[in-house]
Design a protein around this motif. Structure first.
Motif, PDB file in Angstrom:
ATOM      1  N   TRP A 269       0.811  -1.209   0.000  1.00 19.25           N
ATOM      2  CA  TRP A 269       0.000   0.000   0.000  1.00 19.25           C
ATOM      3  C   TRP A 269       0.848   1.264   0.000  1.00 19.25           C
ATOM      4  O   TRP A 269       0.350   2.345  -0.286  1.00 19.25           O
ATOM      5  CB  TRP A 269      -1.029   0.002   1.130  1.00 19.25           C
ATOM      6  CG  TRP A 269      -0.517  -0.407   2.474  1.00 19.25           C
ATOM      7  CD1 TRP A 269      -0.412  -1.673   2.965  1.00 19.25           C
ATOM      8  CD2 TRP A 269      -0.021   0.441   3.502  1.00 19.25           C
ATOM      9  NE1 TRP A 269       0.116  -1.667   4.226  1.00 19.25           N
ATOM     10  CE2 TRP A 269       0.357  -0.359   4.584  1.00 19.25           C
ATOM     11  CE3 TRP A 269       0.136   1.821   3.626  1.00 19.25           C
ATOM     12  CZ2 TRP A 269       0.875   0.152   5.748  1.00 19.25           C
ATOM     13  CZ3 TRP A 269       0.653   2.320   4.798  1.00 19.25           C
ATOM     14  CH2 TRP A 269       1.010   1.494   5.840  1.00 19.25           C
ATOM     15  N   PHE A 270       2.147   1.165   0.273  1.00 17.30           N
ATOM     16  CA  PHE A 270       3.034   2.322   0.144  1.00 17.30           C
ATOM     17  C   PHE A 270       3.265   2.674  -1.326  1.00 17.30           C
ATOM     18  O   PHE A 270       3.709   3.767  -1.635  1.00 17.30           O
ATOM     19  CB  PHE A 270       4.384   2.073   0.810  1.00 17.30           C
ATOM     20  CG  PHE A 270       4.371   2.258   2.302  1.00 17.30           C
ATOM     21  CD1 PHE A 270       3.884   3.423   2.879  1.00 17.30           C
ATOM     22  CD2 PHE A 270       4.846   1.274   3.133  1.00 17.30           C
ATOM     23  CE1 PHE A 270       3.875   3.600   4.247  1.00 17.30           C
ATOM     24  CE2 PHE A 270       4.845   1.437   4.504  1.00 17.30           C
ATOM     25  CZ  PHE A 270       4.354   2.603   5.061  1.00 17.30           C
ATOM     26  N   ALA A 271       2.988   1.757  -2.232  1.00 16.77           N
ATOM     27  CA  ALA A 271       3.210   1.991  -3.654  1.00 16.77           C
ATOM     28  C   ALA A 271       2.018   2.653  -4.332  1.00 16.77           C
ATOM     29  O   ALA A 271       2.094   2.988  -5.511  1.00 16.77           O
ATOM     30  CB  ALA A 271       3.537   0.677  -4.356  1.00 16.77           C
ATOM     31  N   ILE A 272       0.929   2.871  -3.619  1.00 17.79           N
ATOM     32  CA  ILE A 272      -0.250   3.522  -4.202  1.00 17.79           C
ATOM     33  C   ILE A 272       0.119   4.956  -4.560  1.00 17.79           C
ATOM     34  O   ILE A 272       0.644   5.702  -3.738  1.00 17.79           O
ATOM     35  CB  ILE A 272      -1.440   3.493  -3.222  1.00 17.79           C
ATOM     36  CG1 ILE A 272      -1.830   2.042  -2.916  1.00 17.79           C
ATOM     37  CG2 ILE A 272      -2.622   4.267  -3.791  1.00 17.79           C
ATOM     38  CD1 ILE A 272      -2.850   1.907  -1.818  1.00 17.79           C
ATOM     39  N   THR A 273      -0.158   5.326  -5.806  1.00 17.28           N
ATOM     40  CA  THR A 273       0.223   6.654  -6.281  1.00 17.28           C
ATOM     41  C   THR A 273      -0.981   7.423  -6.801  1.00 17.28           C
ATOM     42  O   THR A 273      -2.026   6.843  -7.114  1.00 17.28           O
ATOM     43  CB  THR A 273       1.271   6.557  -7.405  1.00 17.28           C
ATOM     44  OG1 THR A 273       0.705   5.812  -8.486  1.00 17.28           O
ATOM     45  CG2 THR A 273       2.536   5.888  -6.934  1.00 17.28           C
ATOM     46  N   SER A 274      -0.793   8.735  -6.938  1.00 21.27           N
ATOM     47  CA  SER A 274      -1.823   9.579  -7.533  1.00 21.27           C
ATOM     48  C   SER A 274      -1.721   9.468  -9.052  1.00 21.27           C
ATOM     49  O   SER A 274      -0.869   8.751  -9.583  1.00 21.27           O
ATOM     50  CB  SER A 274      -1.622  11.031  -7.097  1.00 21.27           C
ATOM     51  OG  SER A 274      -0.412  11.529  -7.648  1.00 21.27           O
TER      52      SER A 274
END
Length: 189
Positions: free
Chosen positions: A10-15
Motif C-alpha cells: 500500500w506504500f506503492a499507491i500513487t496519484s
C-alpha cells in the motif's frame, strides 16, 4: 521499496501524477511526532526517538560491516581480490575492530539505566527496544520467506554484472580542466 517487495504494497499507491501519496502521508505522520517535544513530557519522547534513531544507525552499520566481511570472503574464494578498483589498508582487521566497537556501543547505549538509582523500565525500553525489533523483523523475514540465514561463500555470485561495470569504468574518463580554477576544483573534488 514497496515496488521491490521490501515494504508493504500500500506504500506503492500513487496519484494520477505518480506521487506515492500513502508513503508521503506516512512520512509526514512520523514527522509530526516531533511536535511532542513542545509539551513538558516531550523530553521523554525525544529520548525515545533519539535512542531509536541512534541504535538503528548502529544496527545498520553492523549489517554493512558483516556484509562487507562476507563479500570479501567471497572475493577471496573466487580469487578476485586483484580486480577490486580500490582496497583500503588494514582490511579486514579494521572492519573486525570497528564491528566490535559499534557492537559494544550498541549494547552499552543505555548503561546508565543499570545504575540502581537510575533504573527505569521506560529508559531501559528506550535504550534497547530497537535490538529486539530488528531481530524480530530479520528473523521473521527469514522464516516467512524461507530464505537461508547465510549464503555459503562458494555460492555468493560476484560475477553477475561485472562485465557491464568494467565497460562503464573503461568509458569513464576524467574531465580535462579548461582553466586554473577548474584544475583546482577537480583536484579538490
Amino acid at each position: 521499496m514497496a515496488l521491490n517487495g521490501q515494504a508493504p504494497k500500500w506504500f506503492a499507491i500513487t496519484s494520477k501524477r505518480g506521487v506515492p501519496y500513502v508513503a508521503v502521508l506516512f512520512t509526514i505522520a512520523i514527522g509530526t511526532l516531533a511536535f511532542l517535544n513542545v509539551s513538558n513530557t516531550g523530553a521523554v519522547a525525544f529520548q525515545w526517538f533519539s535512542n531509536l534513531s541512534t541504535i538503528s544507525g548502529f544496527v545498520a552499520w553492523i549489517v554493512v560491516m558483516i556484509t562487507y566481511i562476507r563479500f570479501r570472503k567471497a572475493m577471496q574464494f573466487h580469487g578476485m581480490m586483484d580486480v577490486l578498483p580500490f582496497r583500503t589498508p588494514l582490511q579486514p582487521y579494521a572492519t573486525y575492530f570497528i564491528l566490535f566497537i559499534v557492537t559494544l556501543l550498541t549494547l552499552t547505549n543505555g548503561f546508565q539505566v543499570f545504575v540502581p538509582s537510575n533504573w527505569s523500565a521506560s529508559s531501559f525500553l528506550a535504550a534497547y527496544i530497537t535490538i529486539p525489533i530488528f531481530l524480530a523483523l530479520y528473523l521473521g523475514h527469514k522464516i516467512w520467506f524461507r530464505t537461508p540465514f547465510a549464503i555459503k561463500v562458494e555460492d555468493v555470485d560476484v560475477l553477475t554484472g561485472k562485465k557491464e561495470m568494467d565497460e562503464l569504468a573503461a568509458m569513464d574518463q576524467p574531465p580535462i580542466p579548461r582553466n586554473w580554477l577548474e584544475r583546482v576544483w577537480f583536484w579538490l573534488a
